[in-house]
Design an enzyme around this catalytic site. Structure first.
Site, PDB file in Angstrom:
ATOM      1  N   CYS A  12      11.766   2.553   4.605  1.00  0.00           N
ATOM      2  CA  CYS A  12      12.009   1.983   3.246  1.00  0.00           C
ATOM      3  C   CYS A  12      13.233   3.099   2.437  1.00  0.00           C
ATOM      4  O   CYS A  12      13.464   3.973   3.260  1.00  0.00           O
ATOM      5  CB  CYS A  12      10.788   1.937   2.366  1.00  0.00           C
ATOM      6  N   HIS A  41       5.482  10.549   8.811  1.00  0.00           N
ATOM      7  CA  HIS A  41       4.397  10.516  10.068  1.00  0.00           C
ATOM      8  C   HIS A  41       5.153   9.889  11.163  1.00  0.00           C
ATOM      9  O   HIS A  41       4.647   8.877  11.645  1.00  0.00           O
ATOM     10  CB  HIS A  41       3.136   9.695   9.387  1.00  0.00           C
ATOM     11  N   HIS A  76       6.883  11.556  -1.115  1.00  0.00           N
ATOM     12  CA  HIS A  76       5.509  11.444  -1.799  1.00  0.00           C
ATOM     13  C   HIS A  76       5.800  12.238  -3.115  1.00  0.00           C
ATOM     14  O   HIS A  76       4.891  11.989  -4.065  1.00  0.00           O
ATOM     15  CB  HIS A  76       4.488  12.098  -0.964  1.00  0.00           C
ATOM     16  N   HIS A 126      -4.831  10.945  -1.096  1.00  0.00           N
ATOM     17  CA  HIS A 126      -3.150  10.993  -0.803  1.00  0.00           C
ATOM     18  C   HIS A 126      -2.133  11.926  -1.503  1.00  0.00           C
ATOM     19  O   HIS A 126      -2.465  12.162  -2.658  1.00  0.00           O
ATOM     20  CB  HIS A 126      -2.787   9.412  -1.154  1.00  0.00           C
ATOM     21  N   GLU A 128       0.685  11.543  -2.612  1.00  0.00           N
ATOM     22  CA  GLU A 128       1.411  10.903  -3.462  1.00  0.00           C
ATOM     23  C   GLU A 128       0.499  11.071  -4.810  1.00  0.00           C
ATOM     24  O   GLU A 128       1.048  11.739  -6.003  1.00  0.00           O
ATOM     25  CB  GLU A 128       1.845   9.786  -3.370  1.00  0.00           C
ATOM     26  N   SER A 222      -0.294   5.137  12.062  1.00  0.00           N
ATOM     27  CA  SER A 222       0.321   4.668  10.675  1.00  0.00           C
ATOM     28  C   SER A 222      -0.606   3.647  10.407  1.00  0.00           C
ATOM     29  O   SER A 222      -0.535   2.414  10.815  1.00  0.00           O
ATOM     30  CB  SER A 222       1.838   4.370  11.339  1.00  0.00           C
ATOM     31  N   SER A 223      -1.124   3.861   9.086  1.00  0.00           N
ATOM     32  CA  SER A 223      -1.871   2.773   8.657  1.00  0.00           C
ATOM     33  C   SER A 223      -1.085   1.489   8.158  1.00  0.00           C
ATOM     34  O   SER A 223      -1.612   0.308   8.255  1.00  0.00           O
ATOM     35  CB  SER A 223      -2.945   3.427   7.488  1.00  0.00           C
ATOM     36  N   ASN A 224       0.097   1.659   7.628  1.00  0.00           N
ATOM     37  CA  ASN A 224       0.961   0.456   7.134  1.00  0.00           C
ATOM     38  C   ASN A 224       1.363  -0.358   8.591  1.00  0.00           C
ATOM     39  O   ASN A 224       1.347  -1.444   8.398  1.00  0.00           O
ATOM     40  CB  ASN A 224       2.064   0.821   6.431  1.00  0.00           C
TER      41      ASN A 224
HETATM   42 FE1  F3S Z   1       9.386   3.674  -0.157  1.00  0.00          FE
HETATM   43 FE2  F3S Z   1       9.609   4.840  -2.538  1.00  0.00          FE
HETATM   44 FE3  F3S Z   1       8.581   2.755  -2.253  1.00  0.00          FE
HETATM   45  S1  F3S Z   1       9.229   6.193  -0.663  1.00  0.00           S
HETATM   46  S2  F3S Z   1       7.657   2.589  -0.244  1.00  0.00           S
HETATM   47  S3  F3S Z   1      10.761   3.319  -1.636  1.00  0.00           S
HETATM   48  S4  F3S Z   1       8.041   4.198  -3.669  1.00  0.00           S
END
Ligand code: F3S
Length: 283
Positions: A12, A41, A76, A126, A128, A222-224
């Site tokens: 992302c 990760h 994070h 977590h 974050e 990786s959980s996502n």
């Molecule tokens: Fe990525 Fe920032 Fe969203 S790290 S998931 S763009 S809050």
């Protein structure tokens, strides 16, 4: 055969930005470089950075022992005390906190200073959430489940400010906020969920619906990526979970008209490209 690669596959914006910042530092070669926690990760990326002299610090204690160098804060984010410690020790700071996370820090700092009790919807363990808590003044509560929301009682006379971890599920957030609001407390809920995860999952489902075979790329832990795999599997029975191209090579894809490819948030672009090229050439 058609090959569709998800536009949202891979890093992302916030993760890409953080990884870029670390590589930028390695090019400057100004002395030891540390990241506060692994930058993403993904073992391959962390190893590559290690080879370029980047060390991962795992705890505040390790940070306390550093005498010099540059410390990079990952996407994070961290609490205020870590910034202070870096400053006190005279270390260089490179802040790669995602701006969306930074925004939450600003909100909770302001609202808690004004006397609100902060409620964070997210997972307490977590990093974050740890970081967000570190910007709050006074008592903070972290809520992840309906039971916790039901049982929650604020401090006497306190108004509430509710925020969420950026990767929390939207519907779950709304549901938990509703449970708290129904109790009649004076609360202000700010939805701080980042749309990146949601968009990635939605696009993956759309592609998987069309594709005869679907490839999901990402770390085993990786959980996502696991979530992406589940979503795709629901739509497409020939869904494959791979970490890199090596895992795909022994697989014989069924004869299909369309292959879809998506990837978790910590999958580097070059792995996605390698898989894409392989599928186009070999099938
Ligand atoms: Fe990525 Fe920032 Fe969203 S790290 S998931 S763009 S809050």
């Amino acid at each position: 055969m058609e090959v569709i690669v998800a536009k949202t596959a891979g890093f992302c914006f916030g993760v890409q930005r953080a990884v870029d910042k670390v590589y930028e530092q390695t090019e400057k070669k100004k002395g030891p470089i540390y990241t506060y926690g692994p930058i993403i990760h993904n073992e391959e990326v962390v190893k590559d950075l290690e080879a370029r002299g980047v060390r991962v610090i795992e705890s505040r204690r390790e940070l306390e022992q550093l005498a010099s160098g540059t410390v990079i804060i990952r996407s994070h984010g961290v609490g205020r005390d870590i910034y202070r410690l870096i400053q006190e020790k005279g270390l260089e700071l490179v802040d790669a906190t995602c701006p969306f996370v930074k925004k939450i820090h600003r909100i909770v700092e302001k609202e808690s200073r004004e006397g609100k009790q902060i409620v964070i919807i997210g997972s307490d363990s977590h990093p974050e959430v740890e970081g967000i808590k570190g910007w709050c003044v006074g008592k903070t509560t972290v809520i992840a489940t309906e039971e916790e929301a039901e049982g929650f009682v604020p401090e006497a006379g306190k108004n509430l400010c509710i925020v969420s971890q950026t990767t929390f599920n939207n519907n779950k957030f709304k549901n938990l906020v509703e449970i708290i609001s129904k109790k009649g407390y004076d609360s202000n809920a700010i939805n701080t969920i980042c749309s990146a995860t949601d968009e990635r999952q939605r696009e993956a489902a759309q592609i998987a619906k069309r594709a005869g075979a679907m490839i999901v790329i990402g770390g085993r832990h990786s959980s996502n990526t696991q979530k992406l795999f589940e979503i795709c599997q629901k739509e497409c029975e020939n869904t494959y979970y791979i970490q890199t191209l090596v895992d795909l090579e022994p697989i014989l894809l069924p004869p299909v008209d369309c292959v879809g490819i998506t990837a978790g948030a910590s999958t580097p672009n070059h792995i996605i490209k390698e898989v894409q090229t392989y599928v186009r050439n070999e099938f």
